[in-house]
Enzyme design. Sequence first.
Site, PDB file in Angstrom:
ATOM      1  N   GLY A  55       0.841  -1.183   0.000  1.00 41.79           N
ATOM      2  CA  GLY A  55       0.000   0.000   0.000  1.00 41.79           C
ATOM      3  C   GLY A  55       0.876   1.232   0.000  1.00 41.79           C
ATOM      4  N   GLN A  60       3.177  10.049   1.430  1.00 47.08           N
ATOM      5  CA  GLN A  60       4.469   9.375   1.182  1.00 47.08           C
ATOM      6  C   GLN A  60       5.114   9.833  -0.125  1.00 47.08           C
ATOM      7  OE1 GLN A  60       2.861   5.184   2.210  1.00 47.08           O
ATOM      8  NE2 GLN A  60       5.044   5.084   2.640  1.00 47.08           N
ATOM      9  N   CYS A 108       7.786  -0.342   5.852  1.00 48.60           N
ATOM     10  CA  CYS A 108       7.170   0.831   5.227  1.00 48.60           C
ATOM     11  C   CYS A 108       8.110   1.367   4.151  1.00 48.60           C
ATOM     12  CB  CYS A 108       6.923   1.900   6.295  1.00 48.60           C
ATOM     13  SG  CYS A 108       6.198   3.418   5.649  1.00 48.60           S
ATOM     14  N   LEU A 109       7.547   1.755   3.008  1.00 47.14           N
ATOM     15  CA  LEU A 109       8.370   2.306   1.925  1.00 47.14           C
ATOM     16  C   LEU A 109       9.084   3.588   2.370  1.00 47.14           C
ATOM     17  CD1 LEU A 109       5.919   1.784  -1.077  1.00 47.14           C
ATOM     18  CD2 LEU A 109       7.895   0.377  -0.458  1.00 47.14           C
ATOM     19  N   HIS A 150      -2.255   0.539   8.735  1.00 40.92           N
ATOM     20  CA  HIS A 150      -0.952   1.166   8.463  1.00 40.92           C
ATOM     21  C   HIS A 150      -1.116   2.339   7.498  1.00 40.92           C
ATOM     22  CE1 HIS A 150       3.530   0.869   7.548  1.00 40.92           C
ATOM     23  NE2 HIS A 150       3.073   1.642   6.573  1.00 40.92           N
ATOM     24  N   GLU A 151      -1.885   2.143   6.410  1.00 41.51           N
ATOM     25  CA  GLU A 151      -2.020   3.215   5.412  1.00 41.51           C
ATOM     26  C   GLU A 151      -2.805   4.400   5.972  1.00 41.51           C
ATOM     27  OE1 GLU A 151      -0.068   3.128   3.058  1.00 41.51           O
ATOM     28  OE2 GLU A 151       0.414   1.014   3.247  1.00 41.51           O
ATOM     29  N   HIS A 154      -0.802   6.842   8.039  1.00 35.90           N
ATOM     30  CA  HIS A 154      -0.001   7.821   7.284  1.00 35.90           C
ATOM     31  C   HIS A 154      -0.755   9.147   7.116  1.00 35.90           C
ATOM     32  CE1 HIS A 154       3.667   5.816   6.104  1.00 35.90           C
ATOM     33  NE2 HIS A 154       3.031   4.760   5.647  1.00 35.90           N
TER      34      HIS A 154
HETATM   35 ZN    ZN Z   1       3.992   2.985   5.281  1.00 39.22          ZN
END
Ligand code: ZN
Length: 197
Positions: A55, A60, A108-109, A150-151, A154
């Site tokens: 995701g 981000q 996480c990216l 998680h998303e 953000h």
């Molecule tokens: Zn993340």
Amino acid sequence: MRYATGVTILKIAHIGNPVLRQRSRELSREELALPATQAFIDDLVETMRAANGAGIAAPQVEHPIRVCVVHVQKNARYPYMPDIPLTIMVNPVLTPLTSETFQNYEGCLSVPNLRGLVDRFTRVELAYWDRHGAETKTTLRGLSAGVFQHECDHLDGKLFVDRVHDTTSLTTWADFEQFHKAAFVEQMTALVAREGG
Ligand code: ZN
């Protein structure tokens, strides 16, 4: 990178960038309908795919609006994760349906080469607009519920590292593979079997 199709792979912001620490703003239906917003959503999806993410959220890629996307299909970063169809969420509101939680080894990216154990609700309800502004509601369970939590975090400026209580669980990706993966995959297989997601 711009492809012939007009899709752009966006640059991913990393931990330390203040854009990841602010509350992203709601989108209006008018703004959502703009061609620029629709093109941005396509770029966000392609950026997630290019990075093998499960995701990604708009902040981000330094765009602090309440849009996030999830898609899991035989994911290389998370091979134990059940498939989740491409879901594009605008102004999502997440409500836990239980106080029961499970421990998820997240990455996480925006937090390169780090994973850690985070408590997530095993069942949540998610209300959001789809990319055309239609109101949608869905229930998520197990590991899939963890991805959406998680998303959505953000969008409120929260990163998974904020939720890691036991800092001894922090690990690089290579060390996760070597030392933690086997036990975690066993737990997650049981969770997915029990929760169906
Ligand atoms: Zn993340």
